[in-house]
Design a protein around this motif. Sequence first.
Motif, PDB file in Angstrom:
ATOM      1  N   ALA A   1       0.913  -1.164   0.121  1.00 26.15           N
ATOM      2  CA  ALA A   1       0.025  -0.067  -0.064  1.00 26.15           C
ATOM      3  C   ALA A   1       0.814   1.260   0.118  1.00 26.15           C
ATOM      4  CB  ALA A   1      -1.028   0.057   1.213  1.00 26.15           C
ATOM      5  N   ASP A   2       2.094   1.262   0.701  1.00 25.43           N
ATOM      6  CA  ASP A   2       2.965   2.325   0.745  1.00 25.43           C
ATOM      7  C   ASP A   2       2.134   3.634   1.179  1.00 25.43           C
ATOM      8  OD1 ASP A   2       5.143   3.465   0.519  1.00 25.43           O
ATOM      9  OD2 ASP A   2       5.253   3.800  -1.631  1.00 25.43           O
ATOM     10  N   VAL A   3       1.349   3.582   2.188  1.00 26.77           N
ATOM     11  CA  VAL A   3       0.717   4.751   2.752  1.00 26.77           C
ATOM     12  C   VAL A   3       1.885   5.670   3.177  1.00 26.77           C
ATOM     13  CG1 VAL A   3      -0.909   5.358   4.257  1.00 26.77           C
ATOM     14  CG2 VAL A   3      -1.219   3.259   3.322  1.00 26.77           C
ATOM     15  N   PRO A   4       1.658   6.928   2.803  1.00 23.27           N
ATOM     16  CA  PRO A   4       2.733   8.124   3.419  1.00 23.27           C
ATOM     17  C   PRO A   4       2.571   8.349   4.718  1.00 23.27           C
ATOM     18  CG  PRO A   4       0.985   9.029   1.870  1.00 23.27           C
ATOM     19  CD  PRO A   4       0.785   7.588   2.031  1.00 23.27           C
TER      20      PRO A   4
ATOM     21  N   PRO B   1      -0.581  14.831   6.094  1.00 24.80           N
ATOM     22  CA  PRO B   1      -1.994  15.005   6.502  1.00 24.80           C
ATOM     23  C   PRO B   1      -3.071  14.148   5.956  1.00 24.80           C
ATOM     24  CG  PRO B   1      -0.937  16.979   5.478  1.00 24.80           C
ATOM     25  CD  PRO B   1      -0.068  15.923   5.214  1.00 24.80           C
ATOM     26  N   LEU B   2      -3.671  13.588   7.029  1.00 25.97           N
ATOM     27  CA  LEU B   2      -4.772  12.500   6.505  1.00 25.97           C
ATOM     28  C   LEU B   2      -5.654  12.943   5.255  1.00 25.97           C
ATOM     29  CD1 LEU B   2      -5.833   9.856   7.471  1.00 25.97           C
ATOM     30  CD2 LEU B   2      -7.380  10.814   9.101  1.00 25.97           C
ATOM     31  N   ILE B   3      -5.812  14.384   5.258  1.00 23.36           N
ATOM     32  CA  ILE B   3      -6.958  14.750   4.076  1.00 23.36           C
ATOM     33  C   ILE B   3      -6.215  14.701   2.661  1.00 23.36           C
ATOM     34  CG2 ILE B   3      -6.285  17.178   4.347  1.00 23.36           C
ATOM     35  CD1 ILE B   3      -9.859  15.848   3.957  1.00 23.36           C
ATOM     36  N   SER B   4      -5.122  14.683   2.750  1.00 22.23           N
ATOM     37  CA  SER B   4      -4.419  14.772   1.421  1.00 22.23           C
ATOM     38  C   SER B   4      -3.892  13.378   0.868  1.00 22.23           C
ATOM     39  CB  SER B   4      -2.894  15.414   1.560  1.00 22.23           C
ATOM     40  OG  SER B   4      -1.981  14.811   2.353  1.00 22.23           O
ATOM     41  N   VAL B   5      -4.331  12.413   1.701  1.00 26.07           N
ATOM     42  CA  VAL B   5      -3.895  11.006   1.150  1.00 26.07           C
ATOM     43  C   VAL B   5      -4.667  10.476  -0.042  1.00 26.07           C
ATOM     44  CG1 VAL B   5      -3.910   8.748   1.752  1.00 26.07           C
ATOM     45  CG2 VAL B   5      -3.022  10.064   3.579  1.00 26.07           C
ATOM     46  N   ASP B   6      -4.356   9.867  -0.819  1.00 23.07           N
ATOM     47  CA  ASP B   6      -4.927   9.663  -2.572  1.00 23.07           C
ATOM     48  C   ASP B   6      -5.142   8.035  -1.949  1.00 23.07           C
ATOM     49  OD1 ASP B   6      -5.741   8.953  -4.700  1.00 23.07           O
ATOM     50  OD2 ASP B   6      -4.355  10.084  -5.924  1.00 23.07           O
ATOM     51  N   THR B   7      -6.660   8.088  -1.677  1.00 25.22           N
ATOM     52  CA  THR B   7      -6.837   6.431  -1.378  1.00 25.22           C
ATOM     53  C   THR B   7      -7.265   5.738  -2.739  1.00 25.22           C
ATOM     54  OG1 THR B   7      -9.320   7.253  -1.403  1.00 25.22           O
ATOM     55  CG2 THR B   7      -8.248   7.271   0.725  1.00 25.22           C
ATOM     56  N   ASP B   8      -7.513   6.461  -3.732  1.00 19.22           N
ATOM     57  CA  ASP B   8      -7.658   5.772  -4.823  1.00 19.22           C
ATOM     58  C   ASP B   8      -6.433   5.311  -5.468  1.00 19.22           C
ATOM     59  OD1 ASP B   8     -10.398   6.226  -5.172  1.00 19.22           O
ATOM     60  OD2 ASP B   8     -10.328   8.016  -6.341  1.00 19.22           O
TER      61      ASP B   8
ATOM     62  N   GLU C   1      -5.415   1.926  -3.505  1.00 21.73           N
ATOM     63  CA  GLU C   1      -6.170   0.959  -3.859  1.00 21.73           C
ATOM     64  C   GLU C   1      -5.484   0.184  -5.216  1.00 21.73           C
ATOM     65  OE1 GLU C   1     -10.600  -0.023  -5.636  1.00 21.73           O
ATOM     66  OE2 GLU C   1     -10.325   1.888  -4.790  1.00 21.73           O
ATOM     67  N   ALA C   2      -5.191   1.430  -6.162  1.00 22.69           N
ATOM     68  CA  ALA C   2      -4.485   0.924  -7.319  1.00 22.69           C
ATOM     69  C   ALA C   2      -3.139   0.309  -7.308  1.00 22.69           C
ATOM     70  CB  ALA C   2      -4.422   1.903  -8.266  1.00 22.69           C
ATOM     71  N   ARG C   3      -2.382   0.861  -6.325  1.00 23.51           N
ATOM     72  CA  ARG C   3      -1.143   0.066  -5.966  1.00 23.51           C
ATOM     73  C   ARG C   3      -1.195  -1.277  -5.489  1.00 23.51           C
ATOM     74  NH1 ARG C   3       0.569   5.045  -4.240  1.00 23.51           N
ATOM     75  NH2 ARG C   3       0.029   4.751  -1.894  1.00 23.51           N
ATOM     76  N   LEU C   4      -2.298  -1.308  -4.530  1.00 17.47           N
ATOM     77  CA  LEU C   4      -2.448  -2.689  -4.016  1.00 17.47           C
ATOM     78  C   LEU C   4      -3.095  -3.980  -5.154  1.00 17.47           C
ATOM     79  CD1 LEU C   4      -4.168  -1.647  -0.560  1.00 17.47           C
ATOM     80  CD2 LEU C   4      -2.126  -2.899  -0.899  1.00 17.47           C
ATOM     81  N   LEU C   5      -3.977  -3.567  -5.846  1.00 18.06           N
ATOM     82  CA  LEU C   5      -4.582  -4.307  -6.900  1.00 18.06           C
ATOM     83  C   LEU C   5      -3.339  -4.729  -8.144  1.00 18.06           C
ATOM     84  CD1 LEU C   5      -8.012  -2.937  -7.604  1.00 18.06           C
ATOM     85  CD2 LEU C   5      -7.312  -4.874  -6.242  1.00 18.06           C
ATOM     86  N   ARG C   6      -2.398  -3.787  -8.074  1.00 21.02           N
ATOM     87  CA  ARG C   6      -1.367  -3.915  -9.018  1.00 21.02           C
ATOM     88  C   ARG C   6      -0.367  -4.920  -8.564  1.00 21.02           C
ATOM     89  NH1 ARG C   6       0.146   0.668  -9.623  1.00 21.02           N
ATOM     90  NH2 ARG C   6       1.937   0.568  -8.234  1.00 21.02           N
ATOM     91  N   LYS C   7       0.174  -4.607  -7.278  1.00 20.54           N
ATOM     92  CA  LYS C   7       1.188  -5.335  -6.509  1.00 20.54           C
ATOM     93  C   LYS C   7       0.682  -6.879  -5.971  1.00 20.54           C
ATOM     94  CE  LYS C   7       3.930  -1.448  -5.424  1.00 20.54           C
ATOM     95  NZ  LYS C   7       4.753  -0.664  -4.195  1.00 20.54           N
ATOM     96  N   LEU C   8      -0.461  -6.863  -5.761  1.00 22.65           N
ATOM     97  CA  LEU C   8      -0.897  -8.092  -5.048  1.00 22.65           C
ATOM     98  C   LEU C   8      -1.987  -8.632  -5.702  1.00 22.65           C
ATOM     99  CD1 LEU C   8      -0.687  -7.117  -1.274  1.00 22.65           C
ATOM    100  CD2 LEU C   8       1.128  -8.514  -2.811  1.00 22.65           C
TER     101      LEU C   8
END
Length: 264
Positions: A79-82, A86-93, A96-103
């Motif tokens: 997931a590589d969450v930063p 700031p919590l509001i600036s995290v790109d949730t999409d 999701e794309a990273r997880l589906l691609r890597k796993l």
Amino acid sequence: MAGPTTAERGERQQESSVPPPVRRLRPPRPRTIIILAVALVLLGAGGVWALYGSPWLRVERVSVSGTGVLTPAQVREAADVPLGSPLISVDTDAIEARLLRKLPRIDSVDVTRSWPHGIGLKVVERTPVLIVEKGGKFVEVDDDGVRFATVSRAPKGIPALELTLPESGSATASLRRFGDARLVREAVRVAGDIPAAVARTTRTVKVRSYDDISLELSDGRTVAWGSGEKGAAKARTLTALLKAAPGARHFDVSVPTAPASSGS
């Protein structure tokens, strides 16, 4: 003392029926408007600072749920969450794309903000319904026909898929017409329709062509299933046929209205 006369009573009633004077609201003074505007600007600026600039609403933890084969550590790494952002600036999409691609084992994932300091990852893993042996290892295939993972040991209770397509004849024409992926999906379709009692003992699903799919059970018995069409009817027919001929070795439900059994 004499009471009020009729005329006096009438005058009082007229006076009481007259509506009270309406107070007109005065428009706010310019000074009041300026004070309110400044307060709104300061409130908005404070909210923006709290969301983006303050140390209060930043990512400090990542929680993972729903894993089975995968570990939470694997999911967090992919997931590589930063952390610290700031919590509001995290790109949730993007997560999701990273997880589906890597796993590829992940079928879907729900990425949510958990205020004030967390990101939640709710994972749904793919479940194998067939396996394909390849080079001493096993490729897992899910119920959509997706080959999503390669493992060194075959999972228990999952039938093997064998594509035994001749180099010539109708089977070759079937492969050209439907393609390898379509034939795999038909095998998956058949695997999903096998009665539960039979599925537990199904060792192999063999595909020779689109309409020539068969099952090999763990005790050596075989079932000619045909195509993936009319799967529910074939499942009911096979269940009844197994009860009617428990000693038979070969069963044919390719035409569910005209089943057959043979061998002993």
